[in-house]
Design a protein around this motif. Structure first.
Motif, PDB file in Angstrom:
ATOM      1  N   GLY A 305       0.814  -1.200   0.000  1.00 26.97           N
ATOM      2  CA  GLY A 305       0.000   0.000   0.000  1.00 26.97           C
ATOM      3  C   GLY A 305       0.849   1.252   0.000  1.00 26.97           C
ATOM      4  O   GLY A 305       2.084   1.194  -0.127  1.00 26.97           O
ATOM      5  N   SER A 306       0.209   2.386   0.174  1.00 27.57           N
ATOM      6  CA  SER A 306       0.897   3.665   0.103  1.00 27.57           C
ATOM      7  C   SER A 306       1.933   3.845   1.202  1.00 27.57           C
ATOM      8  O   SER A 306       2.882   4.612   1.049  1.00 27.57           O
ATOM      9  CB  SER A 306      -0.119   4.814   0.155  1.00 27.57           C
ATOM     10  N   ASP A 307       1.785   3.130   2.319  1.00 26.23           N
ATOM     11  CA  ASP A 307       2.741   3.245   3.412  1.00 26.23           C
ATOM     12  C   ASP A 307       3.887   2.251   3.301  1.00 26.23           C
ATOM     13  O   ASP A 307       4.737   2.162   4.186  1.00 26.23           O
ATOM     14  CB  ASP A 307       2.038   3.061   4.758  1.00 26.23           C
ATOM     15  N   THR A 339       1.279  -2.438  -6.673  1.00 25.16           N
ATOM     16  CA  THR A 339       1.918  -1.565  -5.688  1.00 25.16           C
ATOM     17  C   THR A 339       1.989  -0.130  -6.199  1.00 25.16           C
ATOM     18  O   THR A 339       1.694   0.812  -5.457  1.00 25.16           O
ATOM     19  CB  THR A 339       3.350  -2.086  -5.364  1.00 25.16           C
ATOM     20  N   ARG A 340       2.348   0.028  -7.456  1.00 23.45           N
ATOM     21  CA  ARG A 340       2.408   1.385  -8.025  1.00 23.45           C
ATOM     22  C   ARG A 340       1.034   2.040  -8.033  1.00 23.45           C
ATOM     23  O   ARG A 340       0.891   3.244  -7.744  1.00 23.45           O
ATOM     24  CB  ARG A 340       2.971   1.342  -9.456  1.00 23.45           C
ATOM     25  N   MET A 342      -1.365   1.505  -6.000  1.00 16.45           N
ATOM     26  CA  MET A 342      -1.832   1.756  -4.635  1.00 16.45           C
ATOM     27  C   MET A 342      -1.192   2.994  -4.008  1.00 16.45           C
ATOM     28  O   MET A 342      -1.588   3.417  -2.929  1.00 16.45           O
ATOM     29  CB  MET A 342      -1.533   0.537  -3.742  1.00 16.45           C
ATOM     30  N   GLN A 343      -0.198   3.575  -4.689  1.00 12.13           N
ATOM     31  CA  GLN A 343       0.512   4.732  -4.121  1.00 12.13           C
ATOM     32  C   GLN A 343      -0.397   5.964  -4.111  1.00 12.13           C
ATOM     33  O   GLN A 343      -1.231   6.143  -4.976  1.00 12.13           O
ATOM     34  CB  GLN A 343       1.778   5.011  -4.928  1.00 12.13           C
TER      35      GLN A 343
END
Length: 343
Positions: A305-307, A339-340, A342-343
Motif C-alpha cells: 500500500g501507500s505506506d 503496488t504502483r 496503490m501509491q
C-alpha cells in the motif's frame, strides 16, 4: 536429498534442463530421441545421463514409458538453480498495466486476477486488503436467560450474526436500550471506534445505559473486528483455464484441484505465507499441504500500500507443469503494478 544442482556436471545440467523444458512445454515424458537434435550426444549417451539424473532423484519415468519427466524435487532445483526468468514482454506488460489503470480498488483487484489468469492460463488468485465494516444498525433477539443473538448491519448492507452470552437476569429492555444507542449514536463508525465510544460513555455515565449490557456489546464489537482482520477477502478467477486440452488425460487431478479451490480460507492462509517474501514464492506440488493431492503449483507475490506495508498477495494456481520462466516474472510484474497503483 543430498544432491544439489552445483554437484551436476555440465553435461548433466544441460540434459536435465532440456528434459524439464521439454516436459513443461508438452506435458509428456521426454525420450532420448527427442533430445538428440538439441544436444551433441547420441541417444544412447543421453539415456545414460538420464539414468544418472534419475538415480539422483531429479527425474522419473512413469509406468513403462521410455521417456523421463522431472520429479517435484527436480522441478524445485530447476526453478531455484537453472531456470532463466526474463521480464515479461512489452505486450504483456502493457496489457497488465492497461487493465489496472483508472479503476476503483475493488475493480482493479478483480481485473488483476482475471488478466493474470488469462495470460498464464491458470487460475488467478488475490487477497484483497481488508476494509473494516462501519456500523449502521444493531438489534438483539434474546434466545434464553443466558444468550442473545446480536444482528449487526453494516453501511454497505453487510450482515453479521453472533450469539453473545448475557448476564442471567439481564432484561430485554437493557438490550434494546443498547441496540437503540448503537444505531442512533454510533452509526458510521468502525467496530473499533464504536467500541471505544461505547465504553467511554458508559464509564463517564454520559448516557443512562446498562453497564453490563454495554460492556458486553463493546467486547463483541472487538471480537467482530478481530474476526474481520483474520478473514481476508479472496478473489479467484479463471478456474476454467485448468480444463485445457491436457486435462482429459488427468481428470481426477483436475477435479481434485477444482475441489481444493473451493476452500477459500485455506487458499488465503497459503497465500499468507508469501506476505513476507521479497518477490515471488513458488510452492510446487506436495510442498504445500493444501494442493498435495492434486499435485499443483502456486506462484505468489506480495503487493504493498501507500505506506509501503504489504496489504495483499497476488498469484496463480495451476498444474506443476507450468512455464515457470514465463509465469514467475508475470506474477512479479503484476504485484509491482498493483503496488504502483496503490501509491
Amino acid at each position: 536429498m543430498s544432491e544439489t544442482i552445483p554437484d551436476l556436471t555440465d553435461r548433466m545440467r544441460e540434459i536435465f534442463a532440456q528434459v524439464v523444458e521439454a516436459y513443461l512445454d508438452s506435458g509428456q515424458p521426454v525420450g532420448s530421441k527427442a533430445l538428440a537434435g538439441k544436444v551433441q550426444l547420441s541417444p544412447a549417451s543421453i539415456r545414460g545421463v538420464m539414468s544418472q539424473l534419475e538415480s539422483q532423484g531429479l527425474l522419473t519415468h512413469p509406468h513403462t514409458s521410455a521417456g523421463r519427466l522431472p520429479t517435484e524435487f527436480g522441478l524445485r532445483l530447476f526453478v531455484d538453480g537453472i531456470m532463466q526468468a526474463r521480464m515479461p514482454g512489452k505486450r504483456t506488460r502493457e496489457t497488465i498495466a492497461r487493465e489496472l489503470d483508472d479503476r476503483p480498488v475493488e475493480e482493479m483487484l478483480e481485473a488483476a486476477t482475471t488478466t493474470l489468469s488469462g495470460l498464464s492460463a491458470c487460475a488467478g488468485v488475490i487477497t484483497a486488503p481488508t476494509q473494516e465494516l462501519r456500523l449502521r444498525q444493531l438489534s438483539f433477539v434474546q434466545l434464553d436467560a443466558t444468550r442473545a443473538l446480536a444482528v449487526l448491519v453494516g453501511e454497505g448492507g453487510e450482515v453479521e450474526n453472533r450469539i453473545l452470552p448475557i448476564t442471567p437476569g439481564m432484561s430485554p429492555m437493557a438490550l434494546d436500550e443498547i441496540a437503540n444507542f448503537v444505531s442512533a449514536r454510533l452509526a458510521g463508525l468502525t467496530f473499533a471506534e464504536a467500541g471505544r465510544r461505547l465504553v467511554s460513555e458508559i464509564e463517564n455515565r454520559e448516557q443512562a445505559l446498562d453497564q453490563a449490557a454495554g460492556k458486553l456489546v463493546a467486547q463483541g464489537l472487538a471480537e467482530w473486528r478481530r474476526d474481520g482482520d483474520e478473514r481476508p477477502v479472496l478473489i479467484v478467477r479463471g478456474q476454467a483455464n485448468l480444463l485445457d486440452e491436457t486435462a482429459t488425460a488427468d481428470l481426477e487431478r483436475v477435479r481434485q484441484l477444482l475441489d481444493e479451490l473451493e476452500n477459500r480460507q485455506e487458499i488465503a492462509n497459503l497465500l499468507g505465507a508469501a506476505r513476507e517474501a521479497e518477490g515471488c514464492r513458488i510452492f510446487i506440488g506436495s510442498e504445500n499441504r493444501m494442493f498435495a493431492l492434486s499435485g499443483s503449483s502456486v506462484i505468489a507475490a506480495p503487493y504493498r500500500g501507500s505506506d509501503g506495508k504489504v496489504i495483499g498477495v497476488v498469484g496463480v494456481i495451476g498444474p506443476t507443469r507450468l512455464n515457470y520462466a514465463r509465469v514467475v516474472p508475470m506474477v512479479d510484474f503484476t504485484a509491482e503494478a498493483l503496488t504502483r497503483r496503490m501509491q
